[in-house]
Each structure stands twice: as C-alpha cells, then as structure tokens.
Design a protein around this motif. Structure first.
Motif, short mmCIF file in Angstrom:
data_model
loop_
_atom_site.label_atom_id
_atom_site.label_comp_id
_atom_site.label_asym_id
_atom_site.label_seq_id
_atom_site.Cartn_x
_atom_site.Cartn_y
_atom_site.Cartn_z
N PHE A 1 -39.02 -36.41 -6.95
CA PHE A 1 -40.13 -36.76 -6.06
C PHE A 1 -39.74 -37.88 -5.11
O PHE A 1 -38.88 -38.72 -5.41
CB PHE A 1 -41.38 -37.15 -6.87
CG PHE A 1 -41.17 -38.27 -7.85
CD1 PHE A 1 -41.37 -39.59 -7.47
CD2 PHE A 1 -40.78 -38.02 -9.14
CE1 PHE A 1 -41.20 -40.64 -8.37
CE2 PHE A 1 -40.61 -39.05 -10.06
CZ PHE A 1 -40.82 -40.36 -9.67
N GLY B 1 -41.94 -40.40 -2.16
CA GLY B 1 -43.26 -40.67 -1.62
C GLY B 1 -43.40 -42.07 -1.06
O GLY B 1 -42.46 -42.87 -1.07
N SER C 1 -51.48 -42.84 -1.17
CA SER C 1 -50.12 -42.38 -1.45
C SER C 1 -49.95 -40.94 -0.98
O SER C 1 -50.90 -40.15 -0.96
CB SER C 1 -49.81 -42.46 -2.95
OG SER C 1 -50.64 -41.59 -3.69
N THR D 1 -46.89 -37.88 -1.70
CA THR D 1 -45.70 -37.58 -2.48
C THR D 1 -45.30 -36.12 -2.31
O THR D 1 -46.16 -35.23 -2.34
CB THR D 1 -45.94 -37.83 -3.99
OG1 THR D 1 -46.49 -39.13 -4.19
CG2 THR D 1 -44.65 -37.69 -4.78
N SER E 1 -42.73 -33.25 -4.06
CA SER E 1 -42.02 -33.04 -5.31
C SER E 1 -41.43 -31.64 -5.36
O SER E 1 -41.92 -30.71 -4.72
CB SER E 1 -42.97 -33.22 -6.51
OG SER E 1 -43.68 -34.44 -6.45
#
Length: 237
Positions: A85, A87, A99, A101, A103
């Motif tokens: 990941f 982020g 946030s 992110t 992945s």
C-alpha cells in the motif's frame, strides 16, 4: 505483485533515511474483511510493516507491506496473502484527518489463488481518532458464492466506526458497513461489528462480534459468512 517491488523500494529507502518505521505482528481467530471470512473461520497469522514520511503539519506520505494467512474458496489448508500500500494523510481541520490509499493484494505462493489478486482505492476521514469513515473501491474483485466463482468485477464498501474509552486501557468500538456487490449479484449486503479492546504499551487485544445480514448469508457459504466472535492479539512496534 506488480506493485510490490516499487513499494518495497519506498519502504527500504525511506527507512535508511531515518524516517518513522513501524508495524505489527499477531494472530486473529478469524480473518474478516467487510464481513466475510478470508480464513474460512480459522485462525490467521498476520504481520504489517510501514514507513511514514511526516510533513511539518499533521499527515504525510506512508507506504508498507501487509501479510496474512488465508483460506479461500475450497482450500483445505492455509496459504498466504501479501498486500502493498501507498497513501497520504492530510489535515482537514483541527480535529479531522483525511487519507487516500492505493493497495494491491496478491497470493504469490499459490497459483490457484492468483485469480483472487485485486487492487483497491480507499478514502477515509477520522475525527479525533474516535470516529472514522471509509469508502473502499476495487475495479477487479473476485468472489466465490453459491452462484459460483465470479471474477474481475467492481466492488464498493462504505464503513463507519466509532471508538470510546471505557476504563484505563479498555475501549469499546462499534462499526457498520455496506458492501455494494451489484456488479456481481445486483444487490449488496450489510455487516457490522461491536466489541472491546485492550491497549497497553505495544500490546493490543480485542474481542469483537462480527455480524452479516440475510442477503450475505444467502449469497455466501456458511464458513465465510456466519456471525462469529473474533479475538485478535497484536504486538505493535
């Protein structure tokens, strides 16, 4: 696995630059994701390693690796899942933190499970670490259900989780989520959890009750969807 070499280099280079490195190792009695068991109701060993690149204000970049044992579809023994990941966290005010992110999850030690590899984009917002909202979208999820194996479809899940201190290191949490799997089955399902946690120093332990609705129980097999108590112990560093 195409995202792992890049993200691993980010972790290594950032660690040598003396930025903040952390992670966790532990075990859970049932690896649950969006209400469904990825370990067929069995225990799973898990580990995570990450690096944070803080900015002058709250937030900053982060990257890392995640690993867990899994038992997918009709597996009779456990295999492994690895996630990578990348982020960024950013301040949204004095009490809010956002946030974003990206992945990638892969199953490198089992050729039969490579079809379960998928990517995910997660957007979140948290209020004083007490209330958290997330939305997770995947363009290429695979699901195994009563209707057979369906691959490379879109999936979207919304979650809200609240935590409150109870006494000393003991806290309570409750969460609810909805997963839109209309690209698979023209429907979606609700799931939720509630329980207690214990945090003292590097030790985290929790006991949670995980529940799914009738739609989920109609779509999926009992070993991955039945309501269950889930216990987790982590050593955080």
């Amino acid at each position: 696995m195409r995202a792992l070499p890049f993200l691993l280099s980010v972790v290594v280079l950032s660690a040598t630059a003396a930025d903040r490195v952390g992670g966790s190792v532990g075990v859970t009695s049932d690896y649950r994701l969006e209400g469904l068991s990825l370990s067929a109701g069995k225990a799973a060993a898990q580990a995570e390693l990450h690096v944070q690149l803080p900015t002058e204000e709250r937030g900053g970049w982060y990257a890392g690796l995640w690993a867990s044992t899994v038992r997918l579809a009709n597996q009779t023994s456990s295999s492994g899942q690895i996630g990578a990941f990348l982020g960024r966290e950013f301040a949204m005010g004095p009490d809010w933190l956002g946030s974003v992110t990206v992945s990638h999850y892969a199953h490198p030690w089992n050729a039969l499970l490579k079809q379960y590899d998928y990517d995910e984009l997660t957007v979140g917002a948290s209020f004083r670490d007490r209330l958290k909202f997330t939305a997770a979208w995947s363009p290429d999820t695979d699901l195994y259900s009563h209707y057979g194996f369906i691959e490379n479809r879109r999936s979207l899940a919304y979650e809200v989780t609240g935590t409150l201190p109870v006494r000393g290191p003991v806290g309570a949490s409750v969460g609810v989520g909805f997963r839109d799997v209309s690209d698979f089955f023209d429907t979606g399902y609700w799931y939720g959890s509630a329980g207690l946690s214990y945090d003292r120093g590097p030790l985290h332990a929790s006991v949670m009750r995980v529940q799914t609705d009738r739609t989920a129980r109609r779509l999926f097999y009992d070993d991955i969807v039945e309501p269950a108590w889930v216990g987790t112990v982590l050593w955080i560093f």
